[in-house]
Design a protein around this motif. Structure first.
Motif, PDB file in Angstrom:
ATOM      1  N   PHE A  14      54.983  50.286  45.986  1.00  0.00           N
ATOM      2  CA  PHE A  14      55.401  48.729  45.573  1.00  0.00           C
ATOM      3  C   PHE A  14      54.370  47.523  45.576  1.00  0.00           C
ATOM      4  N   LEU A  15      53.169  47.981  46.283  1.00  0.00           N
ATOM      5  CA  LEU A  15      51.992  47.231  46.620  1.00  0.00           C
ATOM      6  C   LEU A  15      50.832  47.622  45.587  1.00  0.00           C
ATOM      7  N   THR A  16      50.343  46.674  44.948  1.00  0.00           N
ATOM      8  CA  THR A  16      49.167  46.935  44.097  1.00  0.00           C
ATOM      9  C   THR A  16      47.964  46.415  44.893  1.00  0.00           C
ATOM     10  N   VAL A  17      47.166  47.385  45.308  1.00  0.00           N
ATOM     11  CA  VAL A  17      45.842  46.756  46.260  1.00  0.00           C
ATOM     12  C   VAL A  17      44.875  46.537  45.499  1.00  0.00           C
ATOM     13  N   ASN A  18      44.467  45.407  45.341  1.00  0.00           N
ATOM     14  CA  ASN A  18      43.409  45.033  44.146  1.00  0.00           C
ATOM     15  C   ASN A  18      41.955  45.682  44.738  1.00  0.00           C
ATOM     16  N   GLU A  19      40.874  45.689  43.684  1.00  0.00           N
ATOM     17  CA  GLU A  19      39.726  46.100  44.001  1.00  0.00           C
ATOM     18  C   GLU A  19      38.984  45.426  45.238  1.00  0.00           C
ATOM     19  N   ASP A  20      39.097  44.134  45.203  1.00  0.00           N
ATOM     20  CA  ASP A  20      38.397  43.241  45.919  1.00  0.00           C
ATOM     21  C   ASP A  20      39.265  43.175  47.300  1.00  0.00           C
ATOM     22  N   TYR A  21      40.287  43.657  47.445  1.00  0.00           N
ATOM     23  CA  TYR A  21      40.785  43.825  48.816  1.00  0.00           C
ATOM     24  C   TYR A  21      39.968  44.113  49.835  1.00  0.00           C
ATOM     25  N   GLU A  22      40.004  43.503  50.997  1.00  0.00           N
ATOM     26  CA  GLU A  22      39.030  43.817  51.924  1.00  0.00           C
ATOM     27  C   GLU A  22      39.669  44.684  53.166  1.00  0.00           C
ATOM     28  N   LEU A  23      39.361  45.810  53.283  1.00  0.00           N
ATOM     29  CA  LEU A  23      39.744  46.745  54.267  1.00  0.00           C
ATOM     30  C   LEU A  23      39.188  46.610  55.663  1.00  0.00           C
ATOM     31  N   GLY A  24      39.907  46.820  56.650  1.00  0.00           N
ATOM     32  CA  GLY A  24      39.009  46.675  58.098  1.00  0.00           C
ATOM     33  C   GLY A  24      39.227  45.412  58.854  1.00  0.00           C
ATOM     34  N   THR A  25      39.581  44.320  58.186  1.00  0.00           N
ATOM     35  CA  THR A  25      39.594  43.045  58.756  1.00  0.00           C
ATOM     36  C   THR A  25      41.072  42.576  59.256  1.00  0.00           C
ATOM     37  N   MET A  26      41.199  41.762  59.961  1.00  0.00           N
ATOM     38  CA  MET A  26      42.638  41.584  60.539  1.00  0.00           C
ATOM     39  C   MET A  26      42.966  39.939  60.203  1.00  0.00           C
ATOM     40  N   LYS A  27      41.987  39.491  59.238  1.00  0.00           N
ATOM     41  CA  LYS A  27      42.254  38.029  58.705  1.00  0.00           C
ATOM     42  C   LYS A  27      42.821  38.168  57.645  1.00  0.00           C
ATOM     43  N   LEU A  28      44.006  37.529  57.542  1.00  0.00           N
ATOM     44  CA  LEU A  28      44.868  37.304  56.221  1.00  0.00           C
ATOM     45  C   LEU A  28      43.870  36.913  54.698  1.00  0.00           C
ATOM     46  N   PRO A  29      44.320  37.184  53.831  1.00  0.00           N
ATOM     47  CA  PRO A  29      43.351  36.690  52.576  1.00  0.00           C
ATOM     48  C   PRO A  29      43.498  35.397  52.316  1.00  0.00           C
ATOM     49  N   GLU A  30      42.533  34.821  51.850  1.00  0.00           N
ATOM     50  CA  GLU A  30      42.533  33.284  51.453  1.00  0.00           C
ATOM     51  C   GLU A  30      43.393  33.118  50.318  1.00  0.00           C
ATOM     52  N   PRO A  31      44.067  31.866  49.945  1.00  0.00           N
ATOM     53  CA  PRO A  31      44.819  31.554  48.828  1.00  0.00           C
ATOM     54  C   PRO A  31      43.671  31.454  47.590  1.00  0.00           C
ATOM     55  N   PRO A  32      44.202  31.845  46.483  1.00  0.00           N
ATOM     56  CA  PRO A  32      43.229  31.604  45.313  1.00  0.00           C
ATOM     57  C   PRO A  32      42.607  30.177  45.107  1.00  0.00           C
ATOM     58  N   SER A  33      41.363  29.926  44.988  1.00  0.00           N
ATOM     59  CA  SER A  33      40.877  28.689  44.777  1.00  0.00           C
ATOM     60  C   SER A  33      41.134  28.202  43.295  1.00  0.00           C
TER      61      SER A  33
END
Length: 203
Positions: A14-33
């Motif tokens: 049920f998840l679409t993992v986008n091409e720019d998704y950053e694997l390996g970091t524990m930091k949550l993604p930033e909101p879109p600018s």
């Protein structure tokens, strides 16, 4: 049947993992600018992508805290496990995605530990032709992934019985029109977008 870990581990369907998704970091993604400056439909798509990225990161971090082997398997470059999957899909999906895996493997043959000369050889013309074909294939997949994610359905168009089906039909029509409007962003004409749309109205 039990498969190797690199084939078993994946993000939920049920998840679409986008091409720019950053694997390996524990930091949550930033909101879109620039979210507040977007029109309603652009904002809806951007927020959907952001939500998917956040849930993917929660799943990834949860895997790391509960099963380090699974988390490490998630970090394996996707073209390696996908090679095995794509081999079995050629008769139905065509050879483009399999060829993409083979091209990536050829590019890093020695870096990932294989010995000797790579038996795969792709010339400049081969790569240019593949890039054009793969871009069309990738855009097709993106449209279908967006549609499934936003509408909350699957490959076979099943809708959760808790949802209002008439409302979902209306949302589907509105979403199609929005993607027709944005068809050039996916390298398509409006007619092509209508033709490849996964959920046609059967009412």
């Amino acid at each position: 049947m039990v498969s190797p870990l690199l084939l078993q581990v994946r993000f939920p369907e049920f998840l679409t993992v986008n091409e720019d998704y950053e694997l390996g970091t524990m930091k949550l993604p930033e909101p879109p600018s620039g979210l507040d400056e977007m029109d309603a439909k652009d904002k809806e798509l951007a927020e959907h992508k952001f939500e998917q990225d956040k849930w993917a990161k929660v799943y990834e971090v949860g895997s790391a805290s509960n099963n380090m082997d699974a988390w490490e398997a998630l970090q394996i470059p996707s073209f390696l496990p996908e090679l095995f999957v794509r081999c079995g899909e050629v008769s139905e999906e065509g050879e483009i995605s399999l060829r993409a895996c083979l091209i990536e493997i050829a590019a890093v043959w020695n870096k990932i530990g294989f010995k000797g000369e790579c038996p795969l050889n792709f010339g400049e013309e081969d790569l240019e032709r593949h890039e054009e074909q793969f871009q069309k294939y990738s855009n097709y997949q993106k449209v279908h992934e967006f549609a499934r994610g936003i509408l909350g359905t699957d490959f076979e168009s099943w809708i959760n019985p808790m949802f209002d089906f008439a409302a979902k039909q209306k949302q589907n029509k509105e979403l199609l029109e929005e993607f027709v409007r944005r068809s050039s962003e996916f390298g398509m004409t409006p007619e092509e977008m209508r033709r490849i749309w996964p959920y046609t109205d059967r009412s």
